[in-house]
Design a protein around this motif. Structure first.
Motif, mmCIF file in Angstrom:
data_model
loop_
_atom_site.group_PDB
_atom_site.id
_atom_site.type_symbol
_atom_site.label_atom_id
_atom_site.label_comp_id
_atom_site.label_asym_id
_atom_site.label_seq_id
_atom_site.Cartn_x
_atom_site.Cartn_y
_atom_site.Cartn_z
ATOM 1 N N VAL A 60 0.855 -1.184 0.000
ATOM 2 C CA VAL A 60 0.000 0.000 0.000
ATOM 3 C C VAL A 60 0.888 1.230 0.000
ATOM 4 N N LEU A 61 0.588 2.165 -0.891
ATOM 5 C CA LEU A 61 1.312 3.430 -0.980
ATOM 6 C C LEU A 61 0.487 4.502 -0.268
ATOM 7 N N LEU A 62 1.116 5.173 0.711
ATOM 8 C CA LEU A 62 0.483 6.254 1.467
ATOM 9 C C LEU A 62 1.358 7.493 1.377
ATOM 10 N N SER A 63 0.743 8.653 1.553
ATOM 11 C CA SER A 63 1.552 9.864 1.639
ATOM 12 C C SER A 63 2.306 9.847 2.961
ATOM 13 N N GLU A 64 3.420 10.556 3.016
ATOM 14 C CA GLU A 64 4.187 10.641 4.257
ATOM 15 C C GLU A 64 3.350 11.277 5.364
ATOM 16 N N GLU A 65 2.566 12.287 5.004
ATOM 17 C CA GLU A 65 1.705 12.961 5.979
ATOM 18 C C GLU A 65 0.714 11.975 6.605
ATOM 19 N N ASP A 66 0.098 11.130 5.789
ATOM 20 C CA ASP A 66 -0.854 10.152 6.294
ATOM 21 C C ASP A 66 -0.153 9.102 7.151
ATOM 22 N N TRP A 67 1.027 8.665 6.725
ATOM 23 C CA TRP A 67 1.800 7.685 7.491
ATOM 24 C C TRP A 67 2.161 8.241 8.872
ATOM 25 N N ASN A 68 2.594 9.501 8.911
ATOM 26 C CA ASN A 68 2.925 10.130 10.189
ATOM 27 C C ASN A 68 1.700 10.242 11.087
ATOM 28 N N ALA A 69 0.549 10.568 10.508
ATOM 29 C CA ALA A 69 -0.688 10.666 11.289
ATOM 30 C C ALA A 69 -1.080 9.307 11.864
ATOM 31 N N ILE A 70 -0.942 8.264 11.085
ATOM 32 C CA ILE A 70 -1.250 6.915 11.565
ATOM 33 C C ILE A 70 -0.329 6.553 12.722
ATOM 34 N N ASN A 71 0.961 6.817 12.577
ATOM 35 C CA ASN A 71 1.910 6.497 13.643
ATOM 36 C C ASN A 71 1.639 7.300 14.902
ATOM 37 N N GLU A 72 1.281 8.562 14.765
ATOM 38 C CA GLU A 72 0.966 9.378 15.925
ATOM 39 C C GLU A 72 -0.273 8.845 16.643
ATOM 40 N N THR A 73 -1.291 8.463 15.872
ATOM 41 C CA THR A 73 -2.502 7.895 16.460
ATOM 42 C C THR A 73 -2.186 6.605 17.205
ATOM 43 N N LEU A 74 -1.402 5.738 16.595
ATOM 44 C CA LEU A 74 -1.032 4.484 17.258
ATOM 45 C C LEU A 74 -0.265 4.751 18.546
ATOM 46 N N TYR A 75 0.627 5.730 18.525
ATOM 47 C CA TYR A 75 1.378 6.080 19.732
ATOM 48 C C TYR A 75 0.436 6.576 20.821
ATOM 49 N N GLY B 69 -4.959 4.957 29.244
ATOM 50 C CA GLY B 69 -5.923 5.985 29.593
ATOM 51 C C GLY B 69 -6.070 7.098 28.570
ATOM 52 N N MET B 70 -5.183 7.173 27.602
ATOM 53 C CA MET B 70 -5.230 8.273 26.633
ATOM 54 C C MET B 70 -6.474 8.198 25.751
ATOM 55 N N ARG B 71 -6.835 7.017 25.316
ATOM 56 C CA ARG B 71 -8.018 6.862 24.461
ATOM 57 C C ARG B 71 -9.261 7.387 25.185
#
Length: 80
Positions: free
Chosen positions: A37-52, A58-60
């Motif tokens: 799957v090809l994603l933009s870098e911006e989208d990849w960074n957003a996914i990683n930030e969400t996962l973090y 308790g953050m969720r």
């Protein structure tokens, strides 16, 4: 969602990179042995930030609680 085979993706790589960045939609590239799957870098960074963020205990719940809070109930004073 765009789907194409690896040969097509190779021929259109630069335009696919632009498309992923502009549309924020994943592009599926099908290969003989596996797919990618090809994603933009911006989208990849957003996914990683969400996962973090959701990995922090308790953050969720804190985020969900904040989303449910009316903005009028929020303090206007910030501790800077």
């Amino acid at each position: 969602m765009t789907m194409l085979n690896a040969t097509e993706a190779r021929a259109k790589l630069y335009s696919l990179i632009d498309e992923a960045a502009e549309t924020h939609q994943p592009i599926v590239i099908k290969g003989k042995r596996s797919n990618a799957v090809l994603l933009s870098e911006e989208d990849w960074n957003a996914i990683n930030e969400t996962l973090y963020l959701v990995s922090i205990p308790g953050m969720r719940e804190s985020i969900m609680g904040g989303m449910a809070t009316d903005t009028d109930e929020c303090s206007k004073d910030l501790d800077w």
